[in-house]
Design a protein around this motif. Structure first.
Motif, PDB file in Angstrom:
ATOM      1  N   VAL A 193       1.164  -0.959  -0.331  1.00  0.00           N
ATOM      2  CA  VAL A 193      -0.021  -0.249   0.267  1.00  0.00           C
ATOM      3  C   VAL A 193       0.656   1.212  -0.200  1.00  0.00           C
ATOM      4  O   VAL A 193       2.064   1.292   1.087  1.00  0.00           O
ATOM      5  CB  VAL A 193      -1.072   0.207   1.246  1.00  0.00           C
ATOM      6  N   MET A 194       0.168   2.082  -1.030  1.00  0.00           N
ATOM      7  CA  MET A 194       1.036   4.021  -0.653  1.00  0.00           C
ATOM      8  C   MET A 194       0.246   4.330  -0.272  1.00  0.00           C
ATOM      9  O   MET A 194      -0.934   4.463  -0.356  1.00  0.00           O
ATOM     10  CB  MET A 194       0.978   3.894  -2.480  1.00  0.00           C
ATOM     11  N   LYS A 195       0.723   5.832   0.645  1.00  0.00           N
ATOM     12  CA  LYS A 195       0.035   6.643   1.138  1.00  0.00           C
ATOM     13  C   LYS A 195      -0.195   7.334  -0.074  1.00  0.00           C
ATOM     14  O   LYS A 195       0.517   7.376  -1.324  1.00  0.00           O
ATOM     15  CB  LYS A 195       0.982   7.295   2.391  1.00  0.00           C
ATOM     16  N   PRO A 196      -0.692   8.745   0.076  1.00  0.00           N
ATOM     17  CA  PRO A 196      -0.868   9.248  -1.324  1.00  0.00           C
ATOM     18  C   PRO A 196      -0.030   9.974  -0.750  1.00  0.00           C
ATOM     19  O   PRO A 196       0.495  10.296   0.513  1.00  0.00           O
ATOM     20  CB  PRO A 196      -2.484   9.963  -0.303  1.00  0.00           C
ATOM     21  N   ILE A 197       0.154  11.096  -2.060  1.00  0.00           N
ATOM     22  CA  ILE A 197       1.689  12.192  -2.392  1.00  0.00           C
ATOM     23  C   ILE A 197       1.717  12.784  -0.812  1.00  0.00           C
ATOM     24  O   ILE A 197       0.453  13.479  -0.806  1.00  0.00           O
ATOM     25  CB  ILE A 197       1.814  12.506  -3.773  1.00  0.00           C
TER      26      ILE A 197
END
Lengths: 387, 387, 387, 387
Positions: free
Chosen positions: A308-312
């Motif tokens: 999972v990538m957090k929002p920029i």
């Protein structure tokens, strides 16, 4: 043992990687490395920087006449923007470091913790390295590793399974099909309907000056049984892969196979029963809830990983921060940025997985030339077949 | 640099760990190591083995008069069951290895992949090492690390947030309160109501000859800003912690802070805004969605990690497997096992986190005696305060 | 990758080693490990401690039914003297550390630098670990490595070429002959005449309350071409061997092949000309000035290494030192000691070389079982033959 | 932890090094790196290549405005000769690798063992990396390390003590004096008379188409007590330094302090007695036979190391070799080369020592900025003073 180092600031002269430990004789196609660099730069939701940079790799060591030498490989990627930043980022004492100085740390970034740790009062000296631009070097490394793995028919791809609240409904299990469909979607999503909704979400976020994260999946196919090991914690393949994936900028979670869904189910619905295919003389599983790894080892099924990538964190409508000198509340610094970079992160994920699988292959099969390693590999496959 | 090795088979003579790299002068309380070993053995849902073993640590090197010497530390835990297994597990050539031979690999275990990789036809030679019994050695190592970290007031605890379909509703943010409540619950759950339901789920699973996994959370408090680093991927604290947690037997996913929930939210609702507390001369965040780590570094907030454990794969109603010799379908081998071991895994999780944080502390503060390291640490805290 | 840790104080409960990374299926003979431990304890010129200890290895992990499992191996050697030292060396807080306290650091030992570094005021807390007793654990590790290497017909031996001013005149080039003759000499010297003179020198030193050092040579035969590598400094075989040998207590110099004599000669009298043996289809050299290593790689000839051991620093007529508390000049502390331990050091040298060669073999040939590794090895030999 | 990688072929585009792990805030003077690169290229007895290359470092990462950032540092050195070799050494598949192909391995080089190991039939693919040209990258790395160490007043120099049969008679013990005199001699020899004779020897060797080796000494002054450690073999400072020095191309032996002379003397004439200087509150030794290292730790005296370099193996009157294809005897391949490179090797020796001491300093004092590390260092010095 395979290892690599990367170096380079986001607006410095160039990114550089040195890879040490690949066998001799691997055919390396420079254009294919560039193809992966371009894939990292693509994806719906990217910002202005991606238009400035058009990453191309320069190979200055370790490869001759199209083949690896067994010696360390140098890969460089020039930063086109360097000309505009030279006077600020120069290594020389006369660099104009007061220009573009950053004193408002951005929430969600390395800025504040890094500034304190390294005792820097210009946070640019932190953010230039913590920037995800560094992943271009990792993609180049991963592209070389993928060409190495391709010799063993290992195939790695990725697709995006969630952006914002939008998740794909049905998953496809054929890895080549996933690769094909993901490549066609502006958000690397195999589901047309979800693709459309994800793009709408990105448009919405952009309009709001906000950003979005998501989940991508990396799959690796045709993995021999027995990469990694159960005997020592540092050798476990899932642990190594998790180490690599979690080291990608903005990643906040990693799972293998069923992952967190394991917590919902009874054991009888989690484990993959074992069968034997007498025709092909091999063990197999009808399901792949384990994501291809049991006991810290590959089990012959496709490796399935999600991250999972957090929002920029760099928002056009910036969050509250403080000035590190006055300590007064200010809006966080703005650096040019993207709205959503999950498709790019998926490409970085492939690279990281390619590196870790290359390590595990070299560890298991040894050999200093591709031909020697290939012989060891094939003889092991014959051994597996006779087991 | 701190590192350790563990050795030992589940029914071998003993488990042994050597820890190399701790400074001299750390007070070590053997009873406290034993307390952690007992915590690992507790938890509702454990099986018969836990009644046989009553783990006690033996210290045979590296500690003198209650303090570490700076030299490598040997920790051993005898296996009480060894007397019954001696003839089978002996290192001598006359071991009766045909007795208790395992030829039906258990789905979800290292058995089959390990048997093929190491070319073993008695899968006992694999499962004896892949067994989670190895984690007793890791808990002993972690207990030593916790005593080291305690000198810096670092506090680590864990609690179970999900077993089967039962999740806790409300989370508590005070780490000491979590520790207190978790310790009182048979399933390390801070929520009384959830505790009861989790125990019912375990009872149900047991009755069905089935097993359950779950999710535990490890928290570490009073962490100085700046452990780990953004400069090189292998130094990132979240990556290191993920490496450690994913290496625990049966773990299939790891997340930091919001983790996978990051994919659901807009960026403006994910990142922790930065403020300054003029009274205490420190930066702070009102939220801790990052789980205490930004840019691969600790940011001064509590570190929050979650890991998912798959259900124990050894089922009383065994899954399908095949005999590795005849290749015919058979039920998987039964080894004595637990119904649910999530509370125990949480204790192992604490140990792994304690080790990784100890590594990061030593890396940052150097020093060969606790007094030297403490001086470096305190001077850094003063530097942070003045930043 | 192969690695190991040792732990244990000289008068602690025991020495322990964990070896991680050996393949499965290596036959291990415990008696042979004990034979090497006895060889380390032998040699003309040893003191009283050697009579107290009669080292025997205990194997508690990693070996089953006489074969390695691929999992970490635990080797322990009990200290018989422990019973007399228990109250002083105990890990418990009630250890009587004032008893046998050392405050007069011995010149030539770790005592003073170690006391300062680790901030210890009882130098016993340093010398117990810096003691050469630790090498018993390394000999046990080396003995296991030698059994591993023996599967590949690698043969390692050592002999003493100088003690005090006495050097052997003629060297023997046949490695098996060296081994045989060295084993028959009380000082591991292949020359009868020199043996006699060395023993006389030792007698003289003993009478004077003095001590003697010397030079030993380690040779390794039947080494495949291509262990180590030229591509990266950390991979160079001579560098690795030098790292290991110089890490042995009291070693002050290491040389390969001609070693320091290289400085005396013209290049035309140093380098080993290359020839081809058409009958046996192999390259060979008529001389072996290189000591079997060129460009950081084994070249197929015997590996020849020499190391110089300084005289034992603990003298019966002690040297000047100071009390670390009063700073007044005092004679250095006396610990029971030997007059000359060069023959023992030679045995430790073999062990260290065995470990490094095992690392290099595993690195080159990979494989998780001896049979897999052997297959890779033999196929490589065939490749070499066809080169 | 500090580490670095180098990459680059002798006639490739450039040499590159990445150094990872230096603290932030070290002032770096590019001109001083170039000064060391020039020192490596100097020395009586060098051949034609040194006239073509005039090495200058390019810094493209990790340094900004004259100070290190804490992030990895990229150093590159272009090969001027590259333009002439581009078509032969290019990474592209169309490289004309048949041109300048090498099939006659040179005795004393990596050629044959490397060709066999990496399965290469053009030995250029080996010798391009095994070439001592790689040491230019190491000198650049060492020059950065020396600037780092200079902040702690650590001073490193080298001098040549033997070339061919010519040895210096009297040694000078003042390290600054050694540096000054060595720099003035065309062969880095502090003795005018020996300098003259060494140059004559080199002239003689050159006339004969032969080559010469020799012995150089590296000294490091103002080293704090307690770098390295006795607790674990891999931490021993002498072992680490030996690892580094022996990894330099053509080095065949390393000694510390008295080195091999230890074998000649009684113990009473080897060990350095300990005294206390009440005025300066420090322990000291009247002699320094130990070369500044006891028990694997620095003891506060100057570190003294010697290494022997074999004569350059590439002879104008080449030695016998065989063609790897026909197996017939041929003269070895000629690559342009030097008659004697001992003075250059001494400069490389300094670099390697600077790197190892930097590792040991970082290990002991921790810290992420130079100011933090300096504070830890000074407080330790105060602790030492009070010991």
């Amino acid at each position: 043992m395979l290892h690599y180092l990367t170096a380079g600031e986001s607006h410095g002269a160039c990114l550089t990687a040195i890879i040490e430990g690949l066998p001799a004789g691997i055919p390396i196609d420079q254009a294919d490395i560039n193809r992966h660099l371009a894939r990292r730069q693509a994806g719906y939701g990217r910002g202005g920087r991606m238009k400035i940079e058009n990453d191309k790799v320069i190979i200055s060591a370790g490869i001759r006449g199209g083949y690896t030498l067994g010696s360390p490989i140098t890969l460089s990627i020039m930063n086109k923007d360097w000309e505009n930043w030279r006077h600020i980022m120069s290594s020389a004492p006369d660099a104009q470091i007061e220009d573009k100085k950053v004193t408002h740390p951005r929430p969600g970034h390395a800025d504040l913790a890094g500034g304190i740790k390294y005792n820097q009062r210009d946070l640019r000296s932190i953010l230039e390295r913590s920037s995800a631009r560094e992943t271009a070097a990792r993609v180049a490394v991963g592209a070389v590793c993928m060409q190495f793995l391709a010799a063993f028919d290992v195939f790695i791809t990725s697709h995006v399974v969630q952006i914002g609240g939008i998740r794909i409904k049905n998953t496809i299990s054929d890895i080549k099909e996933i690769a094909k469909l993901a490549e066609e979607s502006p958000v690397r999503c195999v589901d047309n309907d979800a693709t459309k909704k994800m793009m709408q979400q990105i448009d919405l976020a952009k309009k709001q000056g906000d950003s979005l994260g998501g989940v991508f999946e990396v799959r690796a196919g045709n993995i021999p049984i027995g990469l990694g090991s159960h005997v020592h914690w540092e050798r476990k393949l899932d642990a190594r892969l998790s180490y690599g994936l979690m080291s990608i900028q903005a990643i906040k979670g990693v799972e293998v196979g069923l992952g967190f869904e394991c917590a919902e189910r009874f054991g009888s619905r989690v484990h993959d029963e074992i069968y034997y295919d007498f025709d092909n003389q091999k063990f197999y599983h009808k399901t792949n809830h384990a994501g291809g790894i049991e006991g810290g080892m590959s089990n012959g099924e496709d490796i399935i990983l999600r991250a999972v990538m957090k929002p920029i964190p760099t928002l056009l409508t910036p969050l509250d921060s403080v000035d590190i000198n006055t300590k007064k509340t200010y809006p966080a610094a703005k650096e040019r940025s993207d709205t959503c970079a999950v498709p790019a992160a998926a490409v970085v994920g492939e690279a990281v997985v390619a590196y870790e699988l290359s390590c595990a292959m070299i560890d298991k099969f040894g050999g200093d030339s591709l031909s020697e390693m290939m012989r060891n590999y094939k003889n092991y496959l014959a051994q597996v077949e006779k087991y």
